[in-house]
Design an enzyme around this catalytic site. Structure first.
Site, PDB file in Angstrom:
ATOM      1  N   HIS A 173       2.702   7.180  -2.275  1.00 34.39           N
ATOM      2  CA  HIS A 173       1.766   6.583  -1.163  1.00 34.39           C
ATOM      3  C   HIS A 173       2.045   5.470  -0.649  1.00 34.39           C
ATOM      4  CE1 HIS A 173       1.191  10.682  -2.392  1.00 34.39           C
ATOM      5  NE2 HIS A 173       1.714  11.286  -0.119  1.00 34.39           N
ATOM      6  N   ARG A 211       4.679  10.060 -10.682  1.00 34.12           N
ATOM      7  CA  ARG A 211       5.815   9.343  -9.435  1.00 34.12           C
ATOM      8  C   ARG A 211       4.911   8.489  -9.219  1.00 34.12           C
ATOM      9  NH1 ARG A 211       3.759  13.586  -3.910  1.00 34.12           N
ATOM     10  NH2 ARG A 211       4.314  11.375  -2.709  1.00 34.12           N
ATOM     11  N   ARG A 229       0.019  19.460   8.340  1.00 35.43           N
ATOM     12  CA  ARG A 229      -0.633  18.983   6.888  1.00 35.43           C
ATOM     13  C   ARG A 229      -2.484  19.194   7.167  1.00 35.43           C
ATOM     14  NH1 ARG A 229       1.920  16.321   1.970  1.00 35.43           N
ATOM     15  NH2 ARG A 229       0.830  14.225   2.589  1.00 35.43           N
ATOM     16  N   CYS A 268      10.473  18.020   3.239  1.00 38.57           N
ATOM     17  CA  CYS A 268       9.505  16.863   3.516  1.00 38.57           C
ATOM     18  C   CYS A 268       9.480  15.783   2.747  1.00 38.57           C
ATOM     19  CB  CYS A 268       8.737  17.597   4.032  1.00 38.57           C
ATOM     20  SG  CYS A 268       7.088  18.250   3.839  1.00 38.57           S
ATOM     21  N   ARG A 285       0.626  13.330   7.847  1.00 34.54           N
ATOM     22  CA  ARG A 285       0.020  13.665   6.332  1.00 34.54           C
ATOM     23  C   ARG A 285      -1.348  12.813   6.835  1.00 34.54           C
ATOM     24  NH1 ARG A 285       4.943  10.851   4.369  1.00 34.54           N
ATOM     25  NH2 ARG A 285       5.249  12.280   1.805  1.00 34.54           N
ATOM     26  N   ASN A 328       8.570  15.573  -3.578  1.00 31.75           N
ATOM     27  CA  ASN A 328       8.230  14.103  -4.617  1.00 31.75           C
ATOM     28  C   ASN A 328       6.856  15.164  -5.281  1.00 31.75           C
ATOM     29  OD1 ASN A 328       8.899  12.852  -2.419  1.00 31.75           O
ATOM     30  ND2 ASN A 328       7.265  12.417  -1.422  1.00 31.75           N
ATOM     31  N   ASP A 329       6.133  15.936  -5.231  1.00 27.60           N
ATOM     32  CA  ASP A 329       5.664  16.389  -6.027  1.00 27.60           C
ATOM     33  C   ASP A 329       6.214  17.562  -6.998  1.00 27.60           C
ATOM     34  OD1 ASP A 329       2.934  15.479  -5.953  1.00 27.60           O
ATOM     35  OD2 ASP A 329       2.752  16.264  -3.782  1.00 27.60           O
ATOM     36  N   GLU A 337       5.380  22.753  -3.737  1.00 27.62           N
ATOM     37  CA  GLU A 337       5.358  21.434  -4.197  1.00 27.62           C
ATOM     38  C   GLU A 337       4.618  21.652  -5.034  1.00 27.62           C
ATOM     39  OE1 GLU A 337       3.175  18.547  -2.597  1.00 27.62           O
ATOM     40  OE2 GLU A 337       1.937  19.475  -1.841  1.00 27.62           O
TER      41      GLU A 337
END
Ligand code: PEP
Ligand code: MG
Length: 578
Positions: free
Chosen positions: A190, A466, A333, A503, A297, A455-456, A432
């Site tokens: 992040h 990650r 989200r 996304c 986020r 990403n996840d 995800e």
């Protein structure tokens, strides 16, 4: 000159003096002194040593009987400070190099600490922490309240650190912080995501970079190639000044795309939305030509301050974003804390495997009052535009149903008080986790849209952390397993006729755009600064050639083969991006 190779996480070039920070953000620039000032600086070192010993002696006295281990630590520190050779190295350094007391203390103590840290003996290597502690104590003596930290910058710097938290990164003053380099992290950590959103060039996973760079070294951060150059020679400087000019020219040329549609050469419209962490990024998304927010986020609301955000804090943040996108989608989200996004201290007891633990929607479902506070604010904001709600990390249908049930409960509460909201608010999920991807057809029947969080999805499918620099080469969106999973999720969403977007960070990586379009994706949500570049790619390709490319990838069996093929294709389309 020294060149270090890491992972490029945020594009652009930064050239500035380094500011090496530790956990307390100390920064000691090299400052030369006149030879007539030597005696004074050496006197300052001696005084700092004496004061530090006096301070430690007091602390030692105050330690309660029975806490002998703490007493021992103070005693060890006092012994170091009494060791004549320790002080002599510092004063010799001032004599020979003509530098300030604080610079000499920091440089010599860091040299000693990194020597200890490198010794293959647990007891000795742990002494490095003691040396850092002594360094901090001496620097406080020398600098007092005028300690210079990241918050008090007056000149441009690049930050060099072992690691930075997403919150630290987000707090950087962009006028002065031109880029950063860290030893830890991966492309989708992040901290990297925040750097991309802010448009700060960054390179991570650089081994030992804090030991190689001293504050005030001149550093080039190349966020396109993942390279950091320390003390560049004249040729390198000239090369990078030219490269930096070319990048700026490229960026300026993309500026003209702002109001042009994101349409392929054969007429297919692609929706480009922004991923944001803070409400004020909504303006940047708009400025860059984004037509809505595909991922807000909201957990970043929880990462500041010492307490939980109130319903009003949430509502005000959502109102600010909605205000910029009347009639355009804004996907909020619900909070996704956990993993590398840790809330203010004290909320969660440490977990052995936080990424597999009580994070995200799982946390919300066990902390209903907090979850409901956020849902009330989202629903209240839902009358302000095309506001949608999205649940993160759904890993089974039960979870989705539970989250929706709570949303309905909150709607009933609002009905009771006649608070207006949109009863038909679109409800979606992040796909995800591998389990969500594998059961996408079941989940699609119970929600209005999917957003694929690569990403996840990559992290969990390939079992690769990650944010861990040690396994960074294993983490890749070009893995055949990811292709197969994504293709099946897209198929299931199309079959159920629900909206689908991507996304994850792949949506902002030029080499993956043709593949995503060829797989049938028509909505991409990405870091706002990358929107113009991605739009340029969209406008340069046809769906026909993207479909051909995706069919070809389907026949490939390795990450390397897929990655090279995608890169070649994208380089032909937009060479400036590589
Ligand atoms: C993802 O996992 O792809 C995603 C977009 O969510 P985050 O990066 O916030 O985990
Ligand atoms: Mg995620």
């Amino acid at each position: 000159m020294e060149i270090k190779k890491g992972i490029a996480v945020s594009p652009g070039v930064a050239i500035a003096r380094a500011m090496v920070i530790d956990s307390k953000d100390y920064r000691i620039p090299r400052r030369s002194i006149l030879s007539s000032e030597r005696t004074k600086e050496i006197g300052r070192v001696r005084e700092a040593f004496d004061n530090a010993v006096a301070e430690l002696t007091e602390l030692e006295k105050d330690v309660a009987a029975g806490e002998s281990q703490i007493k021992d630590i103070f005693a060890v520190h006092i012994r170091y400070l009494h060791d004549a050779s320790f002080g002599k190295r510092i004063t010799d350094f001032i004599e020979n190099e003509l530098v300030t007391a604080e610079y000499a203390v920091s440089t010599i103590l860091r040299e000693i600490a990194s020597h200890f840290a490198g010794i293959d003996d647990e007891y000795i290597s742990e002494r490095a922490a003691d040396i850092y502690d002594i360094e901090r104590r001496l620097l406080t003596q020398l600098l007092g309240d005028v300690r210079r930290g990241v918050e008090h910058l007056t000149e441009e710097v690049v930050i060099v650190a072992h690691d930075l938290t997403p919150t630290q990164t987000a707090g950087f003053n962009k006028t002065f912080v031109r880029g950063f380099a860290t030893e830890a992290g991966g492309r989708t950590s992040h901290t990297a995501i925040v750097a991309r959103s802010l448009g700060i060039p960054a390179v991570v996973a650089l081994e030992d970079v804090t030991a190689s760079i001293t504050s005030d070294s001149l550093v080039i951060i190349d966020g396109n190639r993942g390279v950091v150059i320390i003390d560049p020679d004249d040729d390198k400087m000239a090369e990078y000044e030219k490269f930096s000019r070319e990048l700026t020219e490229f960026e300026v040329s993309l500026g003209s795309l702002r109001d042009k549609p994101a349409v392929t050469r054969d007429g297919e419209e692609i929706q480009l939305l922004g991923n944001i962490e803070f409400p004020d990024e909504a303006i940047m998304t708009k400025d860059k030509g984004g037509v809505g927010i595909g991922l807000y986020r909201t957990e970043f609301l929880y990462l500041y301050g010492g307490s939980e955000p109130t319903e009003q804090d949430h509502y005000e943040a959502y109102t600010e974003v909605a205000h910029h996108f009347e009639g355009q989608p804004v996907v909020i989200r619900t909070m996704d804390l956990g993993g590398d996004k840790l809330p203010y201290a004290g909320r969660q007891a440490p977990e052995t495997n936080p990424v597999l633990g009580l994070r995200s929607i799982r946390y919300c479902l066990q902390h209903l009052s907090m979850f409901k506070t956020q849902l009330r604010a989202i629903l209240r904001a839902s009358v302000l535009g095309d506001i949608r709600v999205m649940f993160p990390l759904i890993s089974n249908l039960q979870e989705l149903r539970q989250a929706k049930m709570i949303l309905r409960d909150v709607m009933e509460d609002l009905d009771e008080y006649a608070v207006p909201y949109n009863p038909n608010i679109k409800v979606g999920i992040m796909v995800e986790t591998p389990s969500a991807a594998l059961t996408a057809s079941l989940l699609a029947a119970d929600c209005d849209f999917f957003s694929i969080g690569t990403n996840d999805l990559i992290q969990y499918t390939l079992a690769v952390d990650r944010a861990n620099e040690h396994v960074v080469t294993l983490y890749s969106a070009a893995d055949p397993a990811i292709f197969v999973l994504m293709r099946s999720v897209i198929h299931d969403a199309n079959k159920a006729r629900i909206d689908l977007s991507v996304c994850g960070e792949v949506a902002s990586e030029p080499e993956y755009i043709m593949l995503l379009l060829g797989m049938g994706v028509r909505t991409l949500s990405l870091a706002p600064p990358m929107i113009p570049e991605i739009k340029q790619i969209v406008r340069s390709v046809t769906i026909k050639e993207c479909n051909h490319l995706a069919r070809k990838v389907a026949t490939m069996d390795s990450q390397r083969q897929i990655k090279n093929y995608l890169r070649d294709a994208a380089t032909r389309i937009l060479p400036e991006a590589f």
